[in-house]
Scaffold this motif. Sequence first.
Motif, PDB file in Angstrom:
ATOM      1  N   SER A  11       0.840  -1.192   0.000  1.00 11.79           N
ATOM      2  CA  SER A  11       0.000   0.000   0.000  1.00 11.79           C
ATOM      3  C   SER A  11       0.869   1.233   0.000  1.00 11.79           C
ATOM      4  CB  SER A  11      -0.903   0.002   1.231  1.00 11.79           C
ATOM      5  OG  SER A  11      -1.815  -1.077   1.194  1.00 11.79           O
ATOM      6  N   VAL A  12       0.467   2.226  -0.773  1.00 12.23           N
ATOM      7  CA  VAL A  12       1.247   3.451  -0.900  1.00 12.23           C
ATOM      8  C   VAL A  12       0.294   4.611  -1.145  1.00 12.23           C
ATOM      9  CG1 VAL A  12       1.575   3.162  -3.388  1.00 12.23           C
ATOM     10  CG2 VAL A  12       3.271   4.431  -2.051  1.00 12.23           C
ATOM     11  N   GLN A  13       0.721   5.793  -0.763  1.00 10.16           N
ATOM     12  CA  GLN A  13      -0.059   6.996  -1.037  1.00 10.16           C
ATOM     13  C   GLN A  13       0.090   7.400  -2.502  1.00 10.16           C
ATOM     14  OE1 GLN A  13      -2.083   8.853   1.156  1.00 10.16           O
ATOM     15  NE2 GLN A  13      -1.820   7.041   2.449  1.00 10.16           N
ATOM     16  N   ALA A  14      -0.925   8.067  -3.014  1.00  5.82           N
ATOM     17  CA  ALA A  14      -0.853   8.587  -4.379  1.00  5.82           C
ATOM     18  C   ALA A  14       0.399   9.442  -4.530  1.00  5.82           C
ATOM     19  CB  ALA A  14      -2.098   9.393  -4.702  1.00  5.82           C
ATOM     20  N   GLY A  15       1.071   9.264  -5.665  1.00  4.32           N
ATOM     21  CA  GLY A  15       2.320   9.964  -5.904  1.00  4.32           C
ATOM     22  C   GLY A  15       3.547   9.183  -5.475  1.00  4.32           C
ATOM     23  N   GLY A  16       3.335   8.095  -4.763  1.00  2.84           N
ATOM     24  CA  GLY A  16       4.441   7.291  -4.277  1.00  2.84           C
ATOM     25  C   GLY A  16       4.968   6.310  -5.309  1.00  2.84           C
ATOM     26  N   SER A  17       5.895   5.466  -4.861  1.00  2.82           N
ATOM     27  CA  SER A  17       6.565   4.524  -5.761  1.00  2.82           C
ATOM     28  C   SER A  17       6.597   3.136  -5.142  1.00  2.82           C
ATOM     29  CB  SER A  17       8.002   4.974  -6.026  1.00  2.82           C
ATOM     30  OG  SER A  17       8.044   6.255  -6.620  1.00  2.82           O
ATOM     31  N   LEU A  18       6.644   2.149  -6.014  1.00  6.59           N
ATOM     32  CA  LEU A  18       6.840   0.769  -5.610  1.00  6.59           C
ATOM     33  C   LEU A  18       7.705   0.072  -6.646  1.00  6.59           C
ATOM     34  CD1 LEU A  18       3.286  -0.443  -4.430  1.00  6.59           C
ATOM     35  CD2 LEU A  18       5.323  -0.220  -3.002  1.00  6.59           C
ATOM     36  N   VAL A  64       0.359   3.847 -18.358  1.00  8.05           N
ATOM     37  CA  VAL A  64       1.505   3.824 -17.444  1.00  8.05           C
ATOM     38  C   VAL A  64       2.766   4.412 -18.076  1.00  8.05           C
ATOM     39  CG1 VAL A  64       0.550   1.754 -16.363  1.00  8.05           C
ATOM     40  CG2 VAL A  64       2.376   1.517 -18.067  1.00  8.05           C
ATOM     41  N   LYS A  65       2.694   4.726 -19.351  1.00  6.75           N
ATOM     42  CA  LYS A  65       3.868   5.233 -20.059  1.00  6.75           C
ATOM     43  C   LYS A  65       4.379   6.501 -19.394  1.00  6.75           C
ATOM     44  CE  LYS A  65       3.479   4.363 -24.328  1.00  6.75           C
ATOM     45  NZ  LYS A  65       3.079   4.384 -25.750  1.00  6.75           N
ATOM     46  N   GLY A  66       5.687   6.545 -19.157  1.00  9.79           N
ATOM     47  CA  GLY A  66       6.288   7.698 -18.508  1.00  9.79           C
ATOM     48  C   GLY A  66       6.302   7.607 -16.992  1.00  9.79           C
ATOM     49  N   LEU A  86       2.419   6.956  -8.613  1.00  9.40           N
ATOM     50  CA  LEU A  86       1.282   6.048  -8.570  1.00  9.40           C
ATOM     51  C   LEU A  86      -0.022   6.796  -8.329  1.00  9.40           C
ATOM     52  CD1 LEU A  86       2.989   3.114  -6.700  1.00  9.40           C
ATOM     53  CD2 LEU A  86       1.772   2.900  -8.871  1.00  9.40           C
ATOM     54  N   ARG A  87      -1.073   6.271  -8.940  1.00  9.44           N
ATOM     55  CA  ARG A  87      -2.413   6.866  -8.856  1.00  9.44           C
ATOM     56  C   ARG A  87      -3.382   5.834  -8.277  1.00  9.44           C
ATOM     57  NH1 ARG A  87      -2.214   8.515 -15.241  1.00  9.44           N
ATOM     58  NH2 ARG A  87      -0.569  10.112 -15.092  1.00  9.44           N
ATOM     59  N   PRO A  88      -4.470   6.284  -7.700  1.00  9.98           N
ATOM     60  CA  PRO A  88      -5.452   5.319  -7.178  1.00  9.98           C
ATOM     61  C   PRO A  88      -5.931   4.328  -8.240  1.00  9.98           C
ATOM     62  CG  PRO A  88      -5.897   7.494  -6.309  1.00  9.98           C
ATOM     63  CD  PRO A  88      -4.800   7.670  -7.313  1.00  9.98           C
ATOM     64  N   ASP A 123      -3.612   4.684  -2.240  1.00  7.37           N
ATOM     65  CA  ASP A 123      -4.608   5.474  -1.521  1.00  7.37           C
ATOM     66  C   ASP A 123      -4.556   6.929  -1.964  1.00  7.37           C
ATOM     67  OD1 ASP A 123      -3.632   3.542   1.294  1.00  7.37           O
ATOM     68  OD2 ASP A 123      -5.455   3.286   0.098  1.00  7.37           O
ATOM     69  N   SER A 124      -5.717   7.522  -2.097  1.00  5.34           N
ATOM     70  CA  SER A 124      -5.775   8.929  -2.523  1.00  5.34           C
ATOM     71  C   SER A 124      -5.569   9.862  -1.340  1.00  5.34           C
ATOM     72  CB  SER A 124      -7.119   9.213  -3.185  1.00  5.34           C
ATOM     73  OG  SER A 124      -8.174   8.932  -2.295  1.00  5.34           O
TER      74      SER A 124
END
Length: 124
Positions: A11-18, A64-66, A86-88, A123-124
């Motif tokens: 789980s990650v917040q919007a804008g985060g990375s995995l 997902v490009k970019g 990342l986005r919701p 998550d947003s």
Amino acid sequence: QVQLVESGGGSVQAGGSLLLSCVASGRTSIRLTMAWFRQAPGTEREFVAAQPWGGPSHAYADSVKGRFTIARDDPKNTMYLHMNSLRPEDTALYYCAATPSTQISRHNTAYDFWGQGTQVTVDS
């Protein structure tokens, strides 16, 4: 047969990375084209990215490009998916897939081997 095992979801917040990983085992002497797909509840499995054995060509879904980058470490039989910004709407179960074909396909029916999936929740 080829076995695929994904890891790295969470789980990650919007804008985060995995960073997702997929390790292949079994008949890894086969030169596999490998791909990532994802499936959200109530939707069809959709193509995310793919790369053939030896690279460097690759393909990405427009969504997902970019933001996402696929990479392979063939001596280690490992494929990665770097996911940034990342986005919701990226929330889904992410699957690793492989095929002996040298051609990249965006269709899940083209892939012979599949992992069990790793959950990504944004998550947003």
